[in-house]
Design an enzyme around this catalytic site. Structure first.
Site, mmCIF file in Angstrom:
data_model
loop_
_atom_site.group_PDB
_atom_site.id
_atom_site.type_symbol
_atom_site.label_atom_id
_atom_site.label_comp_id
_atom_site.label_asym_id
_atom_site.label_seq_id
_atom_site.Cartn_x
_atom_site.Cartn_y
_atom_site.Cartn_z
ATOM 1 N N LYS A 116 83.642 75.115 47.907
ATOM 2 C CA LYS A 116 85.029 75.488 48.182
ATOM 3 C C LYS A 116 85.327 76.949 47.851
ATOM 4 C CE LYS A 116 87.454 71.066 48.094
ATOM 5 N NZ LYS A 116 86.288 70.220 48.314
ATOM 6 N N GLU A 200 94.144 77.429 42.392
ATOM 7 C CA GLU A 200 94.915 78.118 43.418
ATOM 8 C C GLU A 200 96.384 77.733 43.318
ATOM 9 O OE1 GLU A 200 93.150 76.871 47.048
ATOM 10 O OE2 GLU A 200 94.155 74.936 47.087
ATOM 11 N N GLU A 275 90.850 71.920 57.328
ATOM 12 C CA GLU A 275 92.052 71.406 56.679
ATOM 13 C C GLU A 275 92.936 72.563 56.223
ATOM 14 O OE1 GLU A 275 91.647 68.309 53.913
ATOM 15 O OE2 GLU A 275 90.192 67.192 55.103
ATOM 16 N N GLU A 292 89.972 73.769 53.193
ATOM 17 C CA GLU A 292 88.542 73.522 53.214
ATOM 18 C C GLU A 292 88.132 73.119 54.619
ATOM 19 O OE1 GLU A 292 87.414 70.119 50.898
ATOM 20 O OE2 GLU A 292 89.228 69.014 51.438
ATOM 21 N N ASN A 294 85.724 70.261 56.439
ATOM 22 C CA ASN A 294 84.898 69.069 56.299
ATOM 23 C C ASN A 294 83.856 69.072 57.410
ATOM 24 O OD1 ASN A 294 86.116 67.576 54.035
ATOM 25 N ND2 ASN A 294 87.924 67.625 55.339
ATOM 26 N N PHE A 352 99.148 50.293 42.283
ATOM 27 C CA PHE A 352 98.016 50.545 43.178
ATOM 28 C C PHE A 352 96.666 50.384 42.473
ATOM 29 C CE2 PHE A 352 101.655 52.822 44.822
ATOM 30 C CZ PHE A 352 101.661 52.454 46.157
#
Length: 665
Positions: A116, A200, A275, A292, A294, A352
């Site tokens: 990254k 960032e 992305e 990034e 993918n 969740f």
């Protein structure tokens, strides 16, 4: 063109690739672990090769075993799917050296985009917008605190080799950095073998939008429109759609051209995704930044396929075989709207928490007419702790966004799934939420829309009336069935025609006339309307119509009426005759047990840290331990100020959900 393809993956994506490969006339080879010996992807393939035990590190992540399987079966190419080895530059290079085609980008492009930090430098050099941040390596927590302060809070800390929501922490202040930096390093090392972290700027009102790119080995790279993936939980996507309700044609072109420039800069071919993080606060559409790339097929690729009419897996295979793309940029068209929801094995009613177990019932909605289901399970399949908890992807398509959303709601109502916790109710709730339907999305949508957690969708008055009628009709059908079995009674019984139907605090006086599936019903003395229930006693799925409004649902008879699941909640409805109504409505429910003095393990997982012992004093909110589940660290906090009375678990133990870890005095 190839004759035989090996799919180096499992579950839904392995089945997805095989469907296209078989349509193209290719023989298919599956690989599997011991946990997947009878899995659908294994049974679907022409050949199957065992890799090893259930843990991925001993099976699906063993590149040497996968290459051995390809050689032994004569497979000429390998499709890696997503996850596992799909973005391992070493695996793509090993395929290349073995003379087996890798259905994906070249090793150099994977290496360039897999880091990254390095990828952001390359993106900036290619003229792509990048988020302000620190792209160098961060040596210590103190360095992280200093860098975050220089960038300006809030900031996002990310594992350099991260992905899939793992190895990410949002920090609003120095304390968050101190608590989260080391956790990000550990998650990065555990999940990706790399503990480097970068920091960032966190974009306000962020929207997550990605551009699908497709390139061949002859220098052509296209962009196939965008996908909106802003609906996320813990940085894991939950809902995706194409196109985005926020993106204008001008914005789409600008983002697409930057994505193509980046792909060309690294010599990219095959399918890939750039992305972007987009500021939803900037209506000009110019505030978009590279996140990034993918270098693989994305989980959400079906929505792009639905609006473009392309089969991305087929295009990837053809590119790997050296063919040129058969279309140009001007040929790309976006037709209608598509939405994908991810059906997970998790319990939204319990925060969740991951759920494992066997699918005692699995009947997804029938595919066709704008509905697509991508899955890799069948009734009886087991969802284990070893792999991703996604059960299926439900994809709908419509001429408009509203039509695609409505199709999702209906398809979710028709999705039968039991045996373990699942998020179908939650997905339906999102589809019905006014903010989602308005397209006002950010990556914080779930936390903002459900700040107190998810408790199901409370029915409005029209839906409550509809369900009240259905519960009565279901009760009548049961009574009529029982009345027909009169051998022991000597004579048939005639069920009552007037009922009280209670849903929550609302009660409806319902009178029924007529026989058969289509009847007249009067609600609270109003004029009669037509009502019908298409339901076979003993089955779950049903379709009802009340006053011309149709609804799909699942019905489970209860002693007091019926439990009806539809529109994002299971509704317990009490049905009784008028003379017993007053008694039934005042029945006293049992009080739930007091569990406040226990710290309970919220999910199946490994206890990796325990910071307290018997006799220690803790404060409310203090982190007392950490449980790792599905490679994610979950901090356990004291619910109140108290003294530790007893500890029942040790670091390194695998704990079941609801295991009592410790007791408070």
């Amino acid at each position: 063109m190839f004759q035989k393809i090996l799919i180096a993956n499992r579950g839904e994506i392995a089945c997805r690739v095989m469907r296209t490969a078989k349509r193209m006339g290719l023989a298919t080879v599956a690989v599997y672990s011991d946990a997947d010996a009878r899995a659908p992807h294994v049974l679907m393939a022409d050949e199957a090769v065992r890799l090893g035990p259930a843990p991925a590190a001993e099976s699906y992540l063993r590149a040497d075993l996968i290459l051995d399987a390809a050689r032994a079966t004569g497979a000429e190419c390998i499709h890696p799917g997503y996850g596992f080895l799909s973005e391992r530059e070493s695996f793509a290079r090993a395929c290349e050296e073995a003379g087996i085609a890798f259905v994906g980008p070249p090793p150099g492009a994977i290496a360039a985009m897999g880091d990254k930090i390095q990828s952001k430098k390359l993106a900036k050099a290619a003229g792509v917008n990048v988020v302000p941040g620190f792209l160098g390596e961060i040596e210590s927590t103190e360095d992280a605190v200093r860098i975050a302060a220089e960038i300006g809070f809030p900031v996002m800390m990310k594992a350099s080799a991260g992905g899939g929501g793992k190895g990410m922490r949002l920090a609003f202040n120095e304390s968050d950095v101190r608590e989260g930096f080391e956790a990000v390093k550990r998650e990065g090392l555990a999940s990706f073998g790399d503990d480097r972290v970068f920091i960032e700027k966190f974009i306000e009102s962020p929207r997550h939008i990605e551009i699908q790119v497709l390139g061949d080995r002859h220098g052509t790279v296209l962009y196939l429109g965008e996908r909106e993936c802003s609906i996320q939980r813990r940085h894991q996507k939950v809902v995706e759609e194409a196109p985005s309700p926020f993106v204008t044609p001008e914005m789409r072109r600008a983002m697409g051209e930057q994505a193509v420039a980046l792909a060309k800069a690294v010599g990219y071919h095959s399918a890939g995704t750039v992305e972007l993080i987009v500021s939803g606060a900037d209506t000009s559409g110019k505030s978009f930044y590279f996140l990034e790339m993918n270098t693989r097929l994305q989980v959400e690729h079906p929505v792009t396929e639905m609006v473009t009419g392309l089969d991305l897996v087929e295009e990837m295979i053809r590119v790997a075989a050296g063919e040129k793309l058969r279309i140009g940029q001007d040929d790309v068209r976006l037709d209608g709207w598509s939405i994908e929801t991810r059906v997970y094995a998790e319990d939204p009613y319990r925060g969740f928490l991951p759920s494992t177990g066997r699918l005692s019932r699995y009947r997804p909605p029938e595919a066709g007419a704008g509905v697509r289901v991508d899955d890799g399970v069948v009734e009886g399949s087991e969802v284990s702790m070893f792999y991703d908890p996604m059960i299926a992807k439900l994809v709908t398509h419509g001429e408009t966004r509203e039509a695609a959303i409505d199709a999702q709601v209906e398809a979710l109502d028709r999705f039968e799934l039991s045996g373990l916790g699942n998020n179908i109710d939650f997905l339906s709730a999102i589809m019905q939420h006014e903010r989602f339907r308005a397209g006002a999305l950010t990556t914080g949508f779930i936390a903002e829309a459900y700040p107190e957690g998810f408790g199901g969708v409370e029915p409005g008055e029209p839906l409550a009336r509809h369900l009240a009628v259905v519960a009565v009709l279901a009760t009548l059908m049961r009574a009529e069935r029982d009345a027909a079995i009169d051998g022991q009674l000597g004579s048939a019984l005639r069920p009552s025609r007037r009922w009280m139907s209670q849903i929550g605090e609302r009660c409806f006086d319902i009178a029924v006339s007529g026989d058969g599936p289509d009847r007249a019903v009067s609600i609270d003395g109003a004029a009669a309307v037509r009502a019908a229930l298409d339901w076979r006693f003993g089955e779950a799925m049903a379709r009802s119509t009340v006053d011309c409004e149709a609804l799909w649902m699942r019905i489970a008879p209860t002693l007091r009426g019926a439990a009806i699941t539809t529109r994002g909640k299971t509704h317990e409805i009490c049905v009784s005759r008028p003379r017993v109504f007053e008694l039934s409505r005042h029945m006293i429910a049992k009080e739930p047990p007091d569990l406040s003095r226990f710290l309970i393990c919220p999910m199946p997982g490994l206890l990796t840290q325990l910071h307290v012992k018997t006799g220690d004093r803790v404060e409310a909110g203090q982190v007392v331990g950490t449980v790792e589940a599905m490679k994610m660290e979950n901090n356990l906090r004291a619910p109140k100020a108290a003294t530790i009375a007893a500890v029942h678990a040790s670091v390194g133990e695998s704990l079941a959900a609801d295991f009592v870890i410790l007791e408070f005095a």
